[in-house]
Design a protein around this motif. Structure first.
Motif, short mmCIF file in Angstrom:
data_model
loop_
_atom_site.label_atom_id
_atom_site.label_comp_id
_atom_site.label_asym_id
_atom_site.label_seq_id
_atom_site.Cartn_x
_atom_site.Cartn_y
_atom_site.Cartn_z
N GLN A 113 0.83 -1.20 0.00
CA GLN A 113 0.00 0.00 0.00
C GLN A 113 0.86 1.26 0.00
O GLN A 113 0.55 2.23 -0.69
CB GLN A 113 -0.93 0.01 1.22
CG GLN A 113 -2.03 -1.00 1.14
CD GLN A 113 -2.84 -1.08 2.42
OE1 GLN A 113 -2.40 -0.66 3.47
NE2 GLN A 113 -4.04 -1.64 2.32
N ALA A 114 1.95 1.25 0.75
CA ALA A 114 2.84 2.41 0.79
C ALA A 114 3.48 2.64 -0.57
O ALA A 114 3.60 3.78 -1.02
CB ALA A 114 3.92 2.21 1.86
N ARG A 115 3.89 1.57 -1.24
CA ARG A 115 4.52 1.73 -2.56
C ARG A 115 3.53 2.29 -3.58
O ARG A 115 3.88 3.13 -4.39
CB ARG A 115 5.05 0.38 -3.05
CG ARG A 115 6.30 -0.06 -2.34
CD ARG A 115 6.83 -1.37 -2.91
NE ARG A 115 7.79 -1.96 -2.02
CZ ARG A 115 7.63 -3.11 -1.37
NH1 ARG A 115 6.54 -3.84 -1.55
NH2 ARG A 115 8.57 -3.55 -0.57
N VAL A 116 2.29 1.83 -3.52
CA VAL A 116 1.28 2.29 -4.48
C VAL A 116 0.92 3.76 -4.22
O VAL A 116 0.72 4.52 -5.16
CB VAL A 116 0.01 1.41 -4.37
CG1 VAL A 116 -1.15 2.02 -5.13
CG2 VAL A 116 0.29 0.02 -4.89
N HIS B 40 5.10 9.02 -7.67
CA HIS B 40 5.93 8.36 -8.67
C HIS B 40 6.88 9.38 -9.28
O HIS B 40 6.52 10.52 -9.55
CB HIS B 40 5.06 7.75 -9.78
CG HIS B 40 4.15 6.70 -9.27
ND1 HIS B 40 4.59 5.46 -8.86
CD2 HIS B 40 2.81 6.68 -9.06
CE1 HIS B 40 3.57 4.74 -8.44
NE2 HIS B 40 2.47 5.47 -8.55
N ARG B 41 8.09 8.94 -9.51
CA ARG B 41 9.07 9.81 -10.16
C ARG B 41 8.82 9.80 -11.66
O ARG B 41 8.38 8.82 -12.22
CB ARG B 41 10.48 9.29 -9.92
CG ARG B 41 10.95 9.41 -8.52
CD ARG B 41 12.41 9.06 -8.51
NE ARG B 41 12.82 8.66 -7.18
CZ ARG B 41 14.01 8.20 -6.91
NH1 ARG B 41 14.89 8.04 -7.86
NH2 ARG B 41 14.32 7.87 -5.69
N ARG B 42 9.16 10.90 -12.28
CA ARG B 42 9.08 10.95 -13.74
C ARG B 42 10.25 10.16 -14.29
O ARG B 42 11.35 10.23 -13.76
CB ARG B 42 9.18 12.38 -14.24
CG ARG B 42 7.97 13.20 -13.89
CD ARG B 42 8.12 14.57 -14.47
NE ARG B 42 6.92 15.34 -14.20
CZ ARG B 42 6.78 16.59 -14.51
NH1 ARG B 42 7.78 17.25 -15.07
NH2 ARG B 42 5.67 17.23 -14.25
N PRO B 43 10.02 9.41 -15.34
CA PRO B 43 11.14 8.66 -15.91
C PRO B 43 12.20 9.60 -16.46
O PRO B 43 11.89 10.66 -17.01
CB PRO B 43 10.51 7.83 -17.02
CG PRO B 43 9.18 8.44 -17.28
CD PRO B 43 8.78 9.21 -16.04
N ALA B 44 13.44 9.23 -16.29
CA ALA B 44 14.54 10.04 -16.80
C ALA B 44 14.60 9.92 -18.32
O ALA B 44 14.18 8.93 -18.90
CB ALA B 44 15.86 9.55 -16.20
N LEU B 45 15.08 10.96 -18.96
CA LEU B 45 15.24 10.91 -20.41
C LEU B 45 16.32 9.89 -20.76
O LEU B 45 17.33 9.80 -20.06
CB LEU B 45 15.65 12.28 -20.96
CG LEU B 45 14.60 13.36 -20.91
CD1 LEU B 45 15.20 14.69 -21.36
CD2 LEU B 45 13.42 13.01 -21.78
N PRO B 46 16.11 9.15 -21.83
CA PRO B 46 17.16 8.21 -22.22
C PRO B 46 18.43 8.97 -22.58
O PRO B 46 18.39 10.11 -23.05
CB PRO B 46 16.58 7.48 -23.42
CG PRO B 46 15.34 8.20 -23.81
CD PRO B 46 14.96 9.12 -22.69
#
Length: 74
Positions: free
Chosen positions: A43-46, A50-56
């Motif tokens: 539950q804590a993880r959900v 959320h972090r934004r994905p880093a640019l490749p």
């Protein structure tokens, strides 16, 4: 008992609590974590932001558009 535990007991319970009584009070919470800890963690993880994905690394570099000079009326 550490100084921190003594201070916590004084704040929460109004005075130092004997070790045996403190353990008796803590045991239900320990049993709950042992039985249901994975559910709590899920539950804590959900619910964590959320972090934004880093640019490749191979993302192309885009040049900035040239800015127009500001119009200055004299």
């Amino acid at each position: 008992m550490s100084d921190t535990e003594i201070l916590l007991d004084e704040v929460v319970h109004g005075g130092p609590v004997p070790s045996q009584e403190r353990h008796a009070r803590a045991w239900p919470a320990i049993e709950t974590w042992l039985a249901d800890g994975e559910i709590f963690l899920r539950q804590a993880r959900v619910s964590a932001p959320h972090r934004r994905p880093a640019l490749p690394v191979a993302a192309p570099v885009r040049p900035l558009a040239a800015a127009r000079p500001a119009h200055r009326g004299h």
